[in-house]
Write an enzyme that holds these catalytic residues in place. Structure first.
Site, mmCIF file in Angstrom:
data_model
loop_
_atom_site.group_PDB
_atom_site.id
_atom_site.type_symbol
_atom_site.label_atom_id
_atom_site.label_comp_id
_atom_site.label_asym_id
_atom_site.label_seq_id
_atom_site.Cartn_x
_atom_site.Cartn_y
_atom_site.Cartn_z
ATOM 1 N N ASP A 7 0.706 -1.270 0.135
ATOM 2 C CA ASP A 7 -0.115 -0.084 -0.136
ATOM 3 C C ASP A 7 0.764 1.367 0.033
ATOM 4 O O ASP A 7 2.139 1.073 0.216
ATOM 5 C CB ASP A 7 -1.099 -0.094 1.229
ATOM 6 C CG ASP A 7 -0.391 -0.004 2.541
ATOM 7 O OD1 ASP A 7 0.538 0.788 2.661
ATOM 8 O OD2 ASP A 7 -0.884 -0.830 3.379
ATOM 9 N N VAL A 8 0.177 2.415 -0.228
ATOM 10 C CA VAL A 8 1.175 3.842 -0.395
ATOM 11 C C VAL A 8 2.045 3.884 0.766
ATOM 12 O O VAL A 8 2.700 4.550 0.739
ATOM 13 C CB VAL A 8 0.075 4.822 -0.746
ATOM 14 C CG1 VAL A 8 -0.942 5.163 0.317
ATOM 15 C CG2 VAL A 8 0.739 5.830 -1.333
#
Length: 166
Positions: free
Chosen positions: A30-31
């Site tokens: 994820d970011v």
């Protein structure tokens, strides 16, 4: 994938007449997570290594904002339910303090790789995650000298560390 823009732009010069390769990621980050991500042009490899049936371990270092005690480690070890499935980590270990790292760090190894699994384990133990980094997939470990945004081409021996037989 933008890390590979230059590679793809120069493809035509290096490989005249060949179509540009399609790139696949092995799993995802994820970011807010850093660390190891594998990118390949082999979709079968990406699927086989990513699928939970591969049982490949993924190792993370969770840096925690606040104190960590035995109760937290036990809670993480007992696992949590994600998308209706009880997920239990393979390893949970509080790492020794480092003089240059002021926050406590927990090594967490999982084999299912469910979406946000490590984040959920930490949150459900009552801890606040400061940062998360993936260090290993299977037997392949992120090279310690590989900087953020950098990449390295894997060798056949690296692929074998992830259980790939071809």
């Amino acid at each position: 994938m933008s890390l590979f823009d230059d590679y793809l732009k120069s493809w035509d010069k290096r490989n005249p007449g060949l179509p540009r390769p399609r790139l696949f990621t092995v799993g995802r980050l994820d970011v807010a997570t850093t660390g190891l991500i594998i990118v390949t042009n082999d979709g079968d490899f990406a699927q086989a290594v990513s699928h939970p049936s591969s049982k490949l371990q993924k190792e993370y270092i969770a840096t925690i904002d606040g104190a960590v005690n035995k109760r937290h480690l036990i809670a993480i070890s007992e696992g949590t339910v994600i998308e209706g499935t009880h997920c239990t980590p393979d390893v949970v270990e509080l790492l020794p303090p480092q003089p240059d790292i002021p926050r406590p760090r927990i090594r967490i190894v999982v084999h299912e790789g469910r979406n946000h699994e490590v984040r959920e384990l930490v949150k459900n133990a009552g801890l606040k995650l400061y940062s998360l980094k993936r260090l290993r997939i299977g037997g392949f470990r992120l090279p310690s000298d590989l900087g953020i945004g950098m990449h390295v081409e894997l060798k056949q021996s690296d692929l074998k560390l992830m259980g790939w037989k071809s």
